[in-house]
Design an enzyme around this catalytic site. Structure first.
Site, PDB file in Angstrom:
ATOM      1  N   ASN B 390       0.977  -1.307   0.368  1.00  0.00           N
ATOM      2  CA  ASN B 390      -0.093  -0.499  -0.085  1.00  0.00           C
ATOM      3  C   ASN B 390       1.272   1.317   0.248  1.00  0.00           C
ATOM      4  O   ASN B 390       1.087   1.840  -1.664  1.00  0.00           O
ATOM      5  CB  ASN B 390      -0.676  -0.166   1.285  1.00  0.00           C
ATOM      6  CG  ASN B 390      -1.808   1.044   1.055  1.00  0.00           C
ATOM      7  OD1 ASN B 390      -2.634   1.416   0.430  1.00  0.00           O
ATOM      8  ND2 ASN B 390      -2.971   0.953   1.741  1.00  0.00           N
ATOM      9  N   ASP B 391       1.549   1.695   1.051  1.00  0.00           N
ATOM     10  CA  ASP B 391       2.137   2.633   1.208  1.00  0.00           C
ATOM     11  C   ASP B 391       3.646   2.877   0.274  1.00  0.00           C
ATOM     12  O   ASP B 391       3.259   3.680  -0.170  1.00  0.00           O
ATOM     13  CB  ASP B 391       2.600   3.186   2.631  1.00  0.00           C
ATOM     14  CG  ASP B 391       1.325   3.686   3.853  1.00  0.00           C
ATOM     15  OD1 ASP B 391       0.427   3.885   3.274  1.00  0.00           O
ATOM     16  OD2 ASP B 391       1.888   3.122   5.053  1.00  0.00           O
TER      17      ASP B 391
END
Lengths: 97, 464
Positions: B390-391
């Site tokens: 994600n990040d």
């Protein structure tokens, strides 16, 4: 300052530099094995643990030493073995290609 | 110096050299396994010659300790799942630190029972017990966090930094008192306690995705603890081996911090990921739409693509999806699709976590590419398949100066022609911020657990 302390500090500083020189540029693939391998080497505390346990001191010393021997041995045996297991997985793939 | 002591001393030099050669060989996949073996031989030599030392008069407890430790060590090395490597390394750091602390404590007990404590010994013993104690309790907590026994998110409470600082300062002040005035065992035991408490306070505000940094740092500490134990028992091989591990851990810590574009201080003290710092960048997402995709369509896109880059993250590890992922990549390759893996340096919970998992699943390491190598390839790649990351793929890091992850180097997934993201939900990742990539028109969300979804993909592609 006692002489051994000065000698020890000299060794410490030089070894830190040696470590930085030797270990830089590790490919990310090997980060985990490097860490668990280094982990096994930090089990060198077992030397201290052996000396403390084996000199037949007071009960408390022996008990502390014994736990230290167990901890350090787990580190040494487990660390080297699991690193080998991991690196063996990397190896297999290299030959398959 | 008599012959035996000379022999022991010389053997220690051999052992130390083997450690250096071993670690050096660990920097290339071709020689790494041999390097590990060389290190093990060095350790074996060091242990055997130590047993010859005349200080050691009784062997029974030593033998018992070594047998117990070997059984536990060997079993855990055999049985541990590769997905659980972060936990394993975490707890092993703790054992190393714990052993060093115990050596320092035993030495203190022995010295104070006999005569006055010389100042230099007092200093080294106290330093040893502080570093070792912090490493032990910090690693145990890191282990529990990784195992999920303690919440992986940052835990904070009011005045945390003040309390931590006071605890640490307390240990140091007591250390000075013992050294200068009063070698009271009670004060010493309080230092032991304070060090253990400090270790907990040190790790507790640090969240799951920052674990690669913490594990690396504790790895370094475990080396420095051994080093301090070396000063305590006046043994050079401990100092050498300990500093080597200390510097190896520091190097990894540095690499991890750089990969997140954050300073070590920021990682350790900012309680990153608690959510409250992300408020500024989540406001604009309300009206954005997300496109989702089913297995059949995703399979079509990937099955007829020329090139696919797979981007694994912690979600792959958590779902144990690595074997399914390998099956998918082999299937695609058999259809003539070019498959590569893009590995972000901090993907997962420890340095190199993804690499180990994929190696376990028999993915050739030649398919795995580092961020810097693979980023230029995204613009001419048909499909980027993001699995539980994600990040590290959030484009916000490139342009939104207000975002907490601004400046973090990311994988340029958004530059691929199509992006398929396997994820359980739209929930933000660890940094607590929304991922702009999810709302990109060319992004397709494929909702579900990584393992199930990859298996569905495999089944659908087989039907093509």
């Amino acid at each position: 300052m006692p002489e051994y302390l000065l000698v020890g500090l000299t060794i410490f500083v030089l070894s830190m530099f040696a470590g930085f020189e030797v270990i830089t540029k590790v490919p990310p693939t090997l980060h985990t094995p490097l860490m668990s391998g280094a982990n096994a080497i930090s089990g060198i505390a077992i030397i201290g643990a052996l000396l403390v346990t084996g000199r037949n001191g007071m009960h408390l010393e022996v008990i502390l030493g014994l736990i230290a021997v167990v901890f350090a041995t787990i580190n040494v045996v487990g660390g080297f073995m699991v690193t080998d297991r991991m690196l063996n997985m990397f190896k297999k793939k290299a030959s398959k290609n | 110096m008599d012959a035996l002591s000379s022999f022991i001393g010389l053997s220690y030099i051999v052992a130390a050299s083997l450690f250096i050669i071993g670690l050096k060989s660990m920097s290339s996949p071709a020689t790494a396994r041999r390097g590990n073996l060389i290190g093990a031989i060095g350790m074996f030599i060091a242990i055997v010659v130590t047993l010859l030392d005349r200080q050691i008069v009784s062997f029974s407890w030593i033998i018992i300790g070594i047998i117990i430790g070997s059984i536990i060590g060997a079993l855990s090395a055999r049985l541990v799942k590769m997905t659980a490597m972060p936990e394993m390394v975490g707890i092993f750091n703790g054992f190393g630190g714990g052993a060093s602390a115990l050596v320092a404590i035993a030495e203190f007990v022995s010295l104070t029972s006999k005569a006055a404590l010389p100042m230099d010994t007092a200093i080294t013993t106290i330093i040893g017990v502080i570093i070792g104690g912090i490493t032990f309790s910090g690693s145990m907590l890191a282990f529990m966090k990784l195992k999920g026994m303690v919440s992986g998110s940052p835990i904070t409470f009011p005045l945390q930094k003040v309390v931590s600082a006071l605890v640490f300062l307390g240990a140091v002040v007591l250390g000075v008192i013992i050294t200068g005035w009063k070698p009271d065992p009670l004060l010493f035991y309080i230092i032991v306690g304070l060090s253990l408490i400090y270790g907990v306070l040190f790790v507790i505000p640090i969240g799951g995705a920052d674990m690669p940094v913490v594990i690396s740092l504790l790895n370094s500490f475990s080396g420095l603890a051994a080093c301090a134990a070396g000063f305590v028992v006046k043994n050079n091989v401990l100092i050498i081996a300990g500093s080597l591990v200390g510097s190896a851990g520091l190097i990894l810590t540095q690499i991890m911090c750089k990969a997140m574009n954050r300073s070590l201080t920021n990682v350790l003290f900012s309680a990153f990921g608690t959510g409250d710092m992300a408020a500024g960048s989540t406001s604009t997402t309300g009206d954005k739409t997300v496109k989702s995709v089913d297995a059949e369509e995703a399979a079509m896109i990937m099955g007829y693509a020329q090139s696919v880059i797979i981007v694994p993250g912690y979600g792959m590890a958590a779902a144990q999806a690595q074997h399914a992922v390998r099956e998918l990549s082999e299937l695609l390759q058999s259809r003539g699709v070019e498959v590569k893996f893009a590995i972000h340096p901090v993907a997962g919970r420890m340095p190199g976590h993804m690499n180990v998992l994929l190696a376990e699943a028999n993915v050739p390491y030649t398919l795995l590419h580092d961020m810097d190598d693979i980023n230029p390839e995204f613009p001419h790649t048909d499909v980027a398949l993001v699995i539980g990351a994600n990040d590290v793929v959030n484009p916000v890091a490139r342009h939104d100066q207000g975002s907490p992850i601004y400046g973090m180097p990311i994988l340029d997934v958004d530059k691929a022609h199509h992006v398929i993201i396997i994820k359980r939900s739209l929930n933000p990742g660890f940094a607590g911020i929304d991922n702009e990539l999810f709302y990109d028109p060319k992004t397709m969300m494929f909702f579900g657990s990584a393992k199930d979804k990859v298996q569905e993909l495999v089944a659908e592609i087989k039907k093509l």
